[in-house]
Write an enzyme that holds these catalytic residues in place. Structure first.
Site, PDB file in Angstrom:
ATOM      1  N   CYS A  18       0.818  -1.199   0.000  1.00 12.68           N
ATOM      2  CA  CYS A  18       0.000   0.000   0.000  1.00 12.68           C
ATOM      3  C   CYS A  18       0.855   1.253   0.000  1.00 12.68           C
ATOM      4  CB  CYS A  18      -0.813  -0.061   1.276  1.00 12.68           C
ATOM      5  SG  CYS A  18      -2.023   1.179   1.429  1.00 12.68           S
ATOM      6  N   PRO A  19       0.598   2.320  -0.698  1.00 12.19           N
ATOM      7  CA  PRO A  19      -0.516   2.464  -1.627  1.00 12.19           C
ATOM      8  C   PRO A  19      -0.182   2.162  -3.084  1.00 12.19           C
ATOM      9  CG  PRO A  19       0.424   4.599  -1.151  1.00 12.19           C
ATOM     10  CD  PRO A  19       1.270   3.576  -0.438  1.00 12.19           C
TER      11      PRO A  19
END
Ligand SMILES: Cc1cc2nc3c(=O)[nH]c(=O)nc-3n(C[C@H](O)[C@H](O)[C@H](O)COP(=O)(O)OP(=O)(O)OC[C@H]3O[C@@H](n4cnc5c(N)ncnc54)[C@H](O)[C@@H]3O)c2cc1C
Lengths: 79, 379
Positions: A18-19
């Site tokens: 992430c992200p």
């Protein structure tokens, strides 16, 4: 052709969590000087469509996209 | 005597210091190892609390505890601002001119907010990423009964990639509960072509946004804010009018990182598995300060602290360090005021988002409470 591109910055976003690789790229591009060439290494196949789409929208240049055995190298020049 | 210095006593630094005190207690008691934990503030701040402050569910005071209550007595606590690091001489230098020598150093200085990078944002925008911002936003929200609320993800990278999604879902429900939702429009903006960097989270969020009438504006990288006209404009050429702008501000690392030559753009360049600094020997970086391809999240800082503690303990005992970080990340996601879900993933395993539920919401709140035990190393 890619063999002749020497990136100023390389982002190893292979296996990125992430992200994600495109956000990693945007983070670097924002802080880079115009003309900087960034190589984004990504193992996430959606990057090969996401990245060109964003690069075009934001007005930067996608210099090349190279497929390796288990990842892609996308070369982007900041406008 | 082996001197281990940890700069920054946030989530990563405190967990690392306590794990080292535990792991190396015999060596510390024998005087063979000294662990020093440095922070500019005598208080430890647990930032996830700030998400709840704007809605009046928590206070800024809830986020703070004195470090002396959290840190093992075997650790030397030193309060002072580190202004430089000389990785050749192996010293850290303080604002008052004093220095501290190390054999091994860990940079755990987190991220700082730099809203001034976007013209007009300081004057025109609110945020909930720090104590003053969260309190000011709480007052603003309390008085906001109609108009356009825009939540804009400006900073890339930013802490806790889940928080912006959580904020709009919580705001939606909060306005509904207060009978104001019909008079409030909510827009969420995100830098890329979907609502979140990770596809599974983007899908989860987009579905909920559609159900709850939250508008999403993607491919939106804020370039400037006009606080007079109340307009935010993107690099991609989109303009949005707002009545209340809540931004996830730009972030940067601490200046000492670039000045010490540990990384070019604010973060410490590290090996993403060993967490060793690429540009200096015997230096590690953990948490938000480290440039690794995963979230800037407390869970990451925590897992990385465990890895570095093991590696340092190995080095102290002349063993080759073998522990590595596999990208493990865990994040809770609030879906409103009383339901939540969570995601976990690592460098090899993509995230899966489950449906939200009440028990997970309570688990998140319970985790936030028990954090004080986790940081101490009790849990
Ligand atoms: C609103 C919000 C919600 C969040 N929610 C979550 C969540 O639900 N789950 C999650 O996992 N994460 C969450 N996070 C992210 C999480 O708080 C951070 O990722 C985590 O705190 C990082 O830990 P760290 O040790 O790297 O840095 P920090 O905890 O920020 O600590 C850094 C420390 O270094 C000190 N320091 C900095 N510079 C110096 C210096 N020059 N000299 C001396 N000391 C210095 C600071 O005073 C600070 O104590 C959230 C963050 C925010 C803002």
């Amino acid at each position: 052709m890619s063999e002749t591109i020497t990136p100023d910055v390389t982002i190893d976003a292979r296996g990125a969590g992430c992200p994600g690789p495109l956000m990693d790229l945007i983070g670097k591009i924002k802080k880079a000087d115009p003309g900087t060439v960034v190589e984004l290494q990504t193992s996430d196949s959606s990057s090969t469509t996401d990245v060109p789409e964003w690069v075009e929208k934001a007005g930067h240049d996608l210099l090349d996209s190279v497929e390796h055995d288990d990842y892609w190298s996308l070369y982007v020049e900041k406008a | 005597m082996t001197r281990i210095v940890i700069v920054g006593a946030g989530t990563g630094g405190v967990v690392l210091a306590n794990k080292l005190a535990d792991e190396l207690h015999a060596e510390i008691d024998a005087g063979d190892v000294a662990v020093t934990l440095v922070d500019e503030s005598p208080d430890h701040v647990y930032k996830p609390t700030f998400l709840y402050v704007p809605f009046g569910k928590k206070t800024v005071a809830d986020a703070k505890r004195p470090l002396t209550e959290l840190v093992d007595r075997r650790v030397d606590l030193r309060i002072g601002r580190v202004t430089e690091m000389d990785t050749d001489a192996k010293t850290v230098g303080f604002a008052d001119g004093s220095t501290l020598a190390y054999d091994y150093a860990t940079v755990a200085t987190g991220a700082r907010l730099t809203p001034e990078e976007v013209p007009g944002l300081v004057e025109g925008g609110h945020h909930f990423y720090g104590p003053e911002g969260a309190e000011a936003l709480r007052d603003e929200l309390a008085a906001f009964d109609s108009g356009h609320l825009v939540l804009s993800v400006v900073g890339v990278p930013h802490m806790c990639p889940a928080a912006p999604v959580e904020f709009v879902l919580m705001a939606d429900e909060w306005f509904r509960q207060r009978g104001l939702r019909d008079d409030v429009d909510i827009t969420y903006t995100y830098p890329i072509n979907r609502t979140h960097g990770l596809e599974p989270i983007a899908e989860w969020a987009s579905e909920r946004f559609a159900e709850r009438d939250i508008r999403a504006e993607t491919f939106f990288n804020a370039e400037s804010v006009d606080p007079e006209a109340k307009v935010i404009e993107s690099m991609e050429g989109t303009e949005l009018d707002y009545d209340l702008l809540v931004a996830i501000p730009p972030h940067d690392g601490q200046p000492l990182i670039a000045e010490a030559g540990l990384g070019d753009d604010g973060w410490v360049e590290v090996d993403k598995h060993t967490l060793e600094a690429a540009r200096a020997p015997d230096v590690y970086a953990i948490g938000d300060a480290a440039d690794v391809p995963t979230s800037k999240a407390g869970s990451v800082a925590h897992y990385q602290a465990g890895v570095v503690a093991e590696r340092l303990a190995g080095s102290v005992r002349d063993a080759v360090p073998t522990a590595t970080y596999d990208g493990k990340t865990m994040c809770f996601l609030e879906a409103g005021m009383d339901e939540a879900t969570f995601v976990d993933f690592d460098y090899e395993r993509p995230p899966v988002v489950r449906d939200e539920s009440r028990p997970v919401h309570w688990a998140k709140l319970a985790y936030n409470q028990s954090y004080w035990l986790t940081a101490r190393g009790t849990l």
